[in-house]
Design a protein around this motif. Structure first.
Motif, short mmCIF file in Angstrom:
data_model
loop_
_atom_site.label_atom_id
_atom_site.label_comp_id
_atom_site.label_asym_id
_atom_site.label_seq_id
_atom_site.Cartn_x
_atom_site.Cartn_y
_atom_site.Cartn_z
N LYS A 43 -16.73 21.20 13.75
CA LYS A 43 -17.56 22.15 14.48
C LYS A 43 -17.92 21.61 15.86
CE LYS A 43 -19.63 24.37 10.45
NZ LYS A 43 -20.90 24.82 9.81
N GLU A 44 -18.36 22.50 16.72
CA GLU A 44 -18.80 22.09 18.05
C GLU A 44 -20.19 21.46 17.98
OE1 GLU A 44 -16.43 25.47 20.69
OE2 GLU A 44 -18.61 25.35 20.73
N ARG A 45 -20.50 20.65 18.99
CA ARG A 45 -21.85 20.10 19.08
C ARG A 45 -22.84 21.23 19.28
NH1 ARG A 45 -21.32 14.73 22.97
NH2 ARG A 45 -20.04 13.50 21.52
N GLU A 46 -23.98 21.09 18.65
CA GLU A 46 -25.01 22.11 18.80
C GLU A 46 -26.36 21.48 19.09
OE1 GLU A 46 -25.78 24.43 15.30
OE2 GLU A 46 -25.99 22.68 14.00
N PHE A 47 -27.15 22.20 19.86
CA PHE A 47 -28.50 21.77 20.19
C PHE A 47 -29.37 21.77 18.94
CE2 PHE A 47 -32.33 21.30 22.54
CZ PHE A 47 -33.24 22.16 21.96
N VAL A 48 -30.22 20.76 18.81
CA VAL A 48 -31.14 20.68 17.68
C VAL A 48 -32.58 20.81 18.14
CG1 VAL A 48 -32.01 19.24 15.81
CG2 VAL A 48 -29.56 19.26 16.33
N ALA A 49 -33.00 19.95 19.06
CA ALA A 49 -34.40 19.94 19.49
C ALA A 49 -34.52 19.20 20.81
CB ALA A 49 -35.28 19.27 18.44
N ALA A 50 -35.62 19.49 21.52
CA ALA A 50 -35.90 18.81 22.78
C ALA A 50 -37.40 18.71 22.99
CB ALA A 50 -35.26 19.55 23.95
N ILE A 51 -37.79 17.70 23.77
CA ILE A 51 -39.19 17.51 24.11
C ILE A 51 -39.26 17.13 25.58
CG2 ILE A 51 -39.16 15.10 23.29
CD1 ILE A 51 -42.12 15.57 22.42
N SER A 52 -40.06 17.86 26.33
CA SER A 52 -40.09 17.67 27.78
C SER A 52 -40.88 16.42 28.17
CB SER A 52 -40.72 18.89 28.44
OG SER A 52 -42.10 18.97 28.10
N TRP A 53 -40.63 15.99 29.42
CA TRP A 53 -41.35 14.81 29.89
C TRP A 53 -42.78 15.13 30.25
CZ3 TRP A 53 -43.27 15.47 34.73
CH2 TRP A 53 -42.63 16.38 35.57
N ASN A 54 -43.05 16.42 30.56
CA ASN A 54 -44.42 16.78 30.92
C ASN A 54 -45.05 17.59 29.79
OD1 ASN A 54 -42.89 19.10 31.26
ND2 ASN A 54 -44.20 19.88 32.89
N TYR A 55 -46.15 17.17 29.35
CA TYR A 55 -46.94 17.84 28.31
C TYR A 55 -46.28 17.82 26.94
CZ TYR A 55 -49.06 19.69 32.56
OH TYR A 55 -49.62 19.80 33.79
N GLY A 56 -45.10 17.23 26.83
CA GLY A 56 -44.45 17.14 25.53
C GLY A 56 -44.11 18.48 24.92
N ARG A 57 -43.73 19.43 25.75
CA ARG A 57 -43.34 20.74 25.20
C ARG A 57 -42.06 20.59 24.40
NH1 ARG A 57 -44.73 23.45 30.92
NH2 ARG A 57 -46.94 23.90 30.53
N THR A 58 -41.98 21.32 23.30
CA THR A 58 -40.85 21.20 22.40
C THR A 58 -40.08 22.51 22.28
OG1 THR A 58 -42.25 21.70 20.50
CG2 THR A 58 -41.95 19.38 21.05
N LYS A 59 -38.82 22.33 21.89
CA LYS A 59 -37.92 23.48 21.68
C LYS A 59 -37.02 23.12 20.52
CE LYS A 59 -34.38 26.17 24.14
NZ LYS A 59 -33.66 26.29 25.45
N TYR A 60 -36.76 24.09 19.63
CA TYR A 60 -35.95 23.85 18.45
C TYR A 60 -34.89 24.93 18.27
CZ TYR A 60 -39.67 20.64 17.04
OH TYR A 60 -40.58 19.61 16.99
N ALA A 61 -33.79 24.52 17.66
CA ALA A 61 -32.81 25.50 17.21
C ALA A 61 -33.42 26.26 16.04
CB ALA A 61 -31.53 24.80 16.78
N ASP A 62 -33.06 27.52 15.92
CA ASP A 62 -33.61 28.34 14.84
C ASP A 62 -33.31 27.74 13.46
OD1 ASP A 62 -33.01 31.57 16.45
OD2 ASP A 62 -34.66 30.14 16.64
N SER A 63 -32.15 27.10 13.34
CA SER A 63 -31.72 26.59 12.04
C SER A 63 -32.56 25.42 11.54
CB SER A 63 -30.26 26.16 12.12
OG SER A 63 -30.09 25.16 13.11
N VAL A 64 -33.35 24.80 12.43
CA VAL A 64 -34.13 23.64 12.01
C VAL A 64 -35.64 23.85 12.14
CG1 VAL A 64 -32.21 22.16 12.69
CG2 VAL A 64 -34.16 22.43 14.25
N LYS A 65 -36.06 24.97 12.69
CA LYS A 65 -37.49 25.23 12.86
C LYS A 65 -38.21 25.15 11.53
CE LYS A 65 -37.45 28.13 17.00
NZ LYS A 65 -37.62 29.51 17.54
N GLY A 66 -39.32 24.46 11.53
CA GLY A 66 -40.11 24.30 10.33
C GLY A 66 -39.68 23.14 9.44
#
Length: 121
Positions: A43-66
């Motif tokens: 399979k291709e590489r897929e995004f999982v999660a990220a955390i920003s350098w400012n304020y620690g904002r996070t982002k998740y792939a739908d498949s891993v949320k929770g």
């Protein structure tokens, strides 16, 4: 340029947990947005999660949320990915990534070598 070294992968049973770590060196860690990608066999590489350098904002792939949680410790130059309730489909090589942009889309500038996570009974 920052260098990234991942650790914490392994073999775990379905429903189990792991904590992946990524230690950065070479440039001020606190200026980087950090993230995790994964690539399963065939399979291709897929995004999982990220955390920003400012304020620690996070982002998740739908498949891993929770189930997955990304966090960072700027004093230790380390980003973590706590992975819970693992499923066989989470089996992949997990890559730590870094970028100076706030929350990149598409290609990230710096990649680690990866750590294998295998979920199997």
């Amino acid at each position: 340029q920052v260098q990234l070294v991942e650790s914490g992968g392994g073999l775990v049973q379905p429903g189990g947990s792991l904590r992946l770590s990524c230690v950065a060196s070479g440039r001020p860690f606190s200026t980087y947005t950090m993230g995790w990608f994964r690539q399963a066999p065939g399979k291709e590489r897929e995004f999982v999660a990220a955390i920003s350098w400012n304020y620690g904002r996070t982002k998740y792939a739908d498949s891993v949320k929770g189930r997955f949680t990304i966090s960072r410790d700027n004093a230790k130059n380390t980003v973590y990915l706590q992975v819970n309730s693992l499923r066989p489909e989470d089996t992949a090589v997990y890559y730590c990534v870094a970028d100076l942009r706030l929350m990149p889309s598409g290609t990230w500038s710096t990649w680690g070598q990866g750590t294998q996570v295998t979920v199997s009974s």
